[in-house]
Design a protein around this motif. Structure first.
Motif, PDB file in Angstrom:
ATOM      1  N   LYS A   4      30.458  41.332  46.440  1.00 16.88           N
ATOM      2  CA  LYS A   4      31.380  41.950  45.480  1.00 16.88           C
ATOM      3  C   LYS A   4      30.679  42.943  44.547  1.00 16.88           C
ATOM      4  O   LYS A   4      31.274  43.938  44.129  1.00 16.88           O
ATOM      5  CB  LYS A   4      32.124  40.889  44.667  1.00 16.88           C
ATOM      6  N   LEU A  61      30.338  46.511  46.583  1.00 22.43           N
ATOM      7  CA  LEU A  61      31.456  47.206  47.216  1.00 22.43           C
ATOM      8  C   LEU A  61      31.763  48.547  46.562  1.00 22.43           C
ATOM      9  O   LEU A  61      32.112  49.515  47.251  1.00 22.43           O
ATOM     10  CB  LEU A  61      32.703  46.316  47.212  1.00 22.43           C
ATOM     11  N   ASP A  62      31.629  48.627  45.253  1.00 20.44           N
ATOM     12  CA  ASP A  62      31.956  49.874  44.559  1.00 20.44           C
ATOM     13  C   ASP A  62      30.920  50.977  44.791  1.00 20.44           C
ATOM     14  O   ASP A  62      31.129  52.113  44.364  1.00 20.44           O
ATOM     15  CB  ASP A  62      32.111  49.615  43.052  1.00 20.44           C
ATOM     16  N   ASP A  63      29.832  50.653  45.478  1.00 25.99           N
ATOM     17  CA  ASP A  63      28.822  51.667  45.796  1.00 25.99           C
ATOM     18  C   ASP A  63      29.253  52.549  46.974  1.00 25.99           C
ATOM     19  O   ASP A  63      28.587  53.540  47.274  1.00 25.99           O
ATOM     20  CB  ASP A  63      27.483  51.007  46.160  1.00 25.99           C
ATOM     21  N   TYR A  64      30.347  52.177  47.635  1.00 26.66           N
ATOM     22  CA  TYR A  64      30.743  52.845  48.880  1.00 26.66           C
ATOM     23  C   TYR A  64      32.142  53.440  48.776  1.00 26.66           C
ATOM     24  O   TYR A  64      33.005  52.932  48.059  1.00 26.66           O
ATOM     25  CB  TYR A  64      30.694  51.845  50.046  1.00 26.66           C
ATOM     26  N   ASP A  65      32.347  54.537  49.531  1.00 29.91           N
ATOM     27  CA  ASP A  65      33.679  55.139  49.620  1.00 29.91           C
ATOM     28  C   ASP A  65      34.598  54.301  50.493  1.00 29.91           C
ATOM     29  O   ASP A  65      35.801  54.212  50.240  1.00 29.91           O
ATOM     30  CB  ASP A  65      33.578  56.555  50.203  1.00 29.91           C
TER      31      ASP A  65
END
Length: 253
Positions: free
Chosen positions: A108, A111-115
């Motif tokens: 979790k 996850l925000d590191d990716y498009d």
């Protein structure tokens, strides 16, 4: 397209893993237990946790030279044995160790590191697949357009909808992708027509992936860098490019 992509391979067949890093690298990681199998093994032996996200995450994978923004969490054949045991994993303190949350708890923070995050799931709706759905906002159903391959699609969509409601998270169908399509097959054309006309099923995506020998040849990882057209041939590479753009448009919408 320049998007930063994470591929999470939950399928024990390890096809996505082998295509992205090759058999030699996978064997090395599997021997050191730097695969997702270790994550699920930890759930059955919580006092002996060994899973390390940073050590397992493989960065800038793929033998396609232009695809330098793909990272991978690799799979393992060991997941075959692990899945059947997960239902009896210890519940933990305050019963907080839900077996469908194992992957979400582990990734979790990343996850925000990716498009976009692509989760390759096994062809069933067991606990490991539910782990993949748990972190997903949508799902794609690839299928050969014949009667046996498409028979279970209504059950898949119904169960995913029920699971979505049970965890109070939206998981929308992105679409059905027809693959290994043979234009000269009456069966393929009739089934494709039926899928498109069935209002109870997810939409069939416009892009169709045709049957081609180049797909099997492309599965062999090469140590040297190549283009998408060199890997798949011009026609098939174009179809995959079209599909990627169609999926991205659907996700944006």
């Amino acid at each position: 397209m320049g998007k930063k992509v994470l591929v999470i391979d939950l399928d024990p067949q390890t096809n996505a893993t082998l295509m992205l890093i090759g058999e030699e690298k996978w064997f090395e990681l599997n021997k050191k237990e730097q695969t997702l199998a270790r994550l699920f093994k930890d759930a059955m032996d919580p006092d002996n946790r060994k899973f390390n996200l940073e050590g397992t995450l493989q960065k800038q994978v793929s033998d396609v030279g232009a695809a330098r923004t793909i990272d991978l969490l690799p799979s393992s054949l060991d997941l075959i044995d692990v899945q059947d045991k997960l239902a009896s994993a210890p519940a933990g303190k305050f019963y907080a160790a839900n077996p469908i949350d194992l992957l979400w708890r582990a990734v979790k923070g990343k996850l925000d590191d990716y498009d976009v995050v692509i989760v390759d799931c096994p062809p069933n709706l067991g606990i490991i697949t539910l782990n993949g759905l748990r972190i997903s906002e949508g799902y794609i159903i690839p299928t050969i357009p014949d009667h046996l391959s498409t028979y279970g699609i209504p059950q898949i969509t119904t169960r995913i909808r029920d699971f979505s409601e049970a965890i109070s998270e939206t998981i929308e169908p992105v679409g059905i992708v027809a693959t290994k399509y043979q234009a000269n097959s009456t069966v393929h054309n009739n089934v494709l027509k039926q899928l498109r006309e069935d209002a109870d099923l997810p939409d069939v995506m416009d892009t169709i992936i045709r049957q081609a020998n180049a797909v099997a040849a492309a599965a062999e990882f090469q140590m040297y860098s190549r283009t998408l057209k060199q890997k798949y041939g011009a026609e098939l590479a174009g179809q995959y490019d079209d599909l990627a753009r169609e999926i991205w448009s659907a996700l944006e919408a």
